[in-house]
Design a protein around this motif. Structure first.
Motif, mmCIF file in Angstrom:
data_model
loop_
_atom_site.group_PDB
_atom_site.id
_atom_site.type_symbol
_atom_site.label_atom_id
_atom_site.label_comp_id
_atom_site.label_asym_id
_atom_site.label_seq_id
_atom_site.Cartn_x
_atom_site.Cartn_y
_atom_site.Cartn_z
ATOM 1 N N UNK A 36 0.390 6.254 -15.491
ATOM 2 C CA UNK A 36 0.742 5.462 -16.666
ATOM 3 C C UNK A 36 -0.505 4.984 -17.377
ATOM 4 N N UNK A 37 -0.462 4.942 -18.694
ATOM 5 C CA UNK A 37 -1.578 4.429 -19.496
ATOM 6 C C UNK A 37 -1.077 3.243 -20.294
ATOM 7 N N UNK A 45 -4.975 3.944 -27.314
ATOM 8 C CA UNK A 45 -4.267 4.762 -26.315
ATOM 9 C C UNK A 45 -3.853 6.114 -26.892
ATOM 10 N N UNK A 46 -3.258 6.098 -28.081
ATOM 11 C CA UNK A 46 -2.799 7.348 -28.677
ATOM 12 C C UNK A 46 -3.973 8.245 -29.069
ATOM 13 N N UNK A 196 2.208 7.153 -21.687
ATOM 14 C CA UNK A 196 1.859 5.948 -22.438
ATOM 15 C C UNK A 196 3.160 5.214 -22.716
ATOM 16 N N UNK A 197 3.304 4.007 -22.188
ATOM 17 C CA UNK A 197 4.599 3.340 -22.312
ATOM 18 C C UNK A 197 4.470 1.846 -22.059
ATOM 19 N N UNK A 210 -3.454 3.388 -15.479
ATOM 20 C CA UNK A 210 -4.733 3.235 -16.158
ATOM 21 C C UNK A 210 -4.582 2.176 -17.242
ATOM 22 N N UNK A 211 -5.542 1.278 -17.309
ATOM 23 C CA UNK A 211 -5.532 0.279 -18.383
ATOM 24 C C UNK A 211 -6.755 0.501 -19.269
ATOM 25 N N UNK A 212 -6.502 0.713 -20.561
ATOM 26 C CA UNK A 212 -7.571 0.884 -21.546
ATOM 27 C C UNK A 212 -7.770 -0.441 -22.262
#
Length: 538
Positions: A36-37, A45-46, A196-197, A210-212
């Motif tokens: 997951x991002x 993210x996108x 991505x959610x 994953x955390x951006x």
């Protein structure tokens, strides 16, 4: 256990056309683990997903790919002639097959078909498997609902045979049934996945998160619960480190002040002693210079020490995420407020499933109703009827209180005007200073309140709409929300939960996010069924 790596990022950065650096020096390996991002809206993210897929190139660094990567955007774009076959990505194969059937012997057509000689049947089988038998390969996407279009696009993603599948907010247009179906399908996906959610149930099934952020990218093992717990612990540790750094600076400041005071007293005593002695003036001057030099060196040392301590505090503070508490002034109930909020008696809705077109319901003060049902059943229609935007075709409707309706596009807001302007128009009793204070307590600071609402992020725009609802001169006592959590990042979603927890009026909300509904304290569920709408207490 070893994992085949499909994508490697090495020192990647990306700069926007306006010169702003979105992220920098990212290094990452993506393999067949389901990942997951997450991250705040606007963090990139996108863009990162598109970079991984090869749609865009990094400003610096490099992205290495081993195998096919398939990216599904959260915004499905299609032209007026786009078909189901086109959106699933099999249109070129079908066209090459048709040319061969018409006599083509071109090598390009045979290469285009490859091993997919049964592609038409495969597509029909997928439509059947996903309960979309009313569609054909030639059905125009423009005739589909948002949920149907997303389901078709997801079909194409799973048919792509990619080694790494990237899905960007795939549940935004899906109802509860199809969210669960997607979760089940992802559980069977044996290749790599980057999701991505903000759907916490879907993120719970991921193997790592994953955390951006502006500080880079951090990997947390486990699903959403593990991530949330680890983040909370990390935040607590960072806050403790900041508090310790501030305490050490305070103690050192006190010690430095005491040191200066001792030196000043010693210097004063030395000067007094010298003034009553018979020492030569040249000797007295030399002693004074030595004392001043020594005092100056102490000052320099203290200044350097203070700068070091302040840098330590600043470094500790940079590790603490800013989490402003959301505060709402509860709208005061009018003195004439009655227990009855709204009532529909044999009301005939203009749209929706036939079995759900007619209903009777009574809403009382303080109720919190979750409106549950599949896409297209009539949920939004019912909200618009209660908001006065649509008329019933038969039956009776009575609204007893002020009502506010926030649709998925937040049409309540005028996008070319600032929230401060709009709030002042809605409530002339609040002066500008009080408006600014209340907006700041919702998380809309000075940098946001004067911007046109079109320039705000999704989360900021939602807060602006909520402010216009809560702080109007005649505040809404019945709040109607249509999928309010769509397009919000997790931080904004938690803020929305906090705002709704503090709301004292009657609430009706459509949402497919069960964790969100539980968090806002739903008291009743109005559920679509084959026998009509069923209203049951929680």
């Amino acid at each position: 256990m070893t994992h085949d790596t499909y994508v490697t990022l090495e020192g990647v950065s990306y700069q926007l056309p306006d010169g702003r650096l979105l992220f920098s020096d990212l290094s990452l390996h993506l393999d067949q683990r389901h990942t997951g991002l997450v991250g705040r809206n606007g963090v990139g993210k996108s863009r990162l997903a598109r970079l991984i897929a090869g749609d865009i190139s990094p400003t610096t660094g490099r992205c290495l790919r081993a195998g096919k990567v398939y990216y599904l955007s959260q915004h499905i774009s299609y032209g007026p002639e786009q078909t189901v076959a086109g959106l699933t990505g099999v249109q070129p194969i079908i066209q090459a097959l048709e040319r061969i059937e018409q006599g083509s012997v071109a090598q390009a057509d045979f290469d285009g078909v490859g091993e997919h000689w049964n592609i038409r049947q495969q597509l029909l089988d997928q439509l059947t498997q996903h309960n979309l038998t009313h569609l054909t390969p030639s059905t125009l996407i423009s005739t589909l609902s948002g949920g149907e279009a997303m389901r078709v696009a997801l079909m194409g993603a799973f048919m792509s045979q990619a080694q790494l599948l990237i899905l960007d907010e795939p549940t935004n247009h899906l109802d509860r049934e199809h969210r669960l179906a997607l979760q089940e399908q992802l559980s069977r996906w044996s290749h790599g996945l980057l999701l991505i959610s903000h759907d916490r149930e879907l993120l719970e099934s991921m193997e790592c998160i994953l955390e951006l952020s502006s500080q880079g990218i951090i990997c947390y093992g486990g699903g959403y619960s593990f991530y949330a717990q680890a983040k909370a612990q990390q935040q607590h540790a960072a806050e403790q480190q900041l508090a310790q750094a501030k305490l050490e600076r305070k103690r050192e400041e006190q010690r430095l002040r005491e040191q200066v005071e001792r030196l000043e007293r010693r210097q004063s005593r030395g000067q007094k002693s010298a003034s009553i002695s018979n020492q030569a003036k040249i000797l007295l001057g030399r002693q004074k210079d030595q004392s001043q030099n020594s005092f100056g060196k102490v000052r320099q040392h203290q200044h350097a020490l203070r700068e070091t301590l302040s840098a330590q505090v600043k470094q500790a503070a940079s590790q603490v995420e800013e989490q402003k508490a959301i505060f709402i002034y509860a709208p005061e109930a009018p003195t004439h407020s009655a227990t009855l909020v709204a009532q529909l008696i044999d009301a005939r809705l203009p749209y929706g499933f036939e079995s759900l077109r007619t209903l009777s319901i009574t809403l009382s003060r303080g109720q919190r109703v979750a409106l549950i049902g599949p896409n297209g059943c009539g949920k939004s229609t019912l909200l618009k009827v209660l908001a006065g935007q649509l008329s019933v075709m038969a039956g009776q409707i009575a609204l007893k209180v002020e009502t506010a309706y926030l649709d998925q596009h937040l049409a309540l807001l005028e996008l070319d005007r600032s929230v401060l302007e709009q709030l002042r128009d809605l409530n002339r009793q609040l002066d500008e200073s009080e408006c600014r204070i209340r907006l700041a307590q919702l998380g809309l600071g000075a940098a946001h309140v004067n911007q046109p609402c079109a320039q705000l992020s999704g989360g900021e725009r939602l807060k602006a709409a909520m402010a216009c609802v809560f702080y109007a001169q005649d505040p809404a006592q019945l709040l109607l929300l249509d999928e309010p959590a769509n397009h919000l990042d997790l931080t904004s979603l938690l803020a929305l939960q906090t705002m709704l927890q503090q709301y004292t009026g009657t609430l009706i909300v459509t949402s497919h996010d069960e964790m969100f509904l539980d968090a806002i304290g739903i008291t009743h569920r109005l559920c679509a069924s084959a026998d009509g709408w069923l209203n049951t207490p929680v």
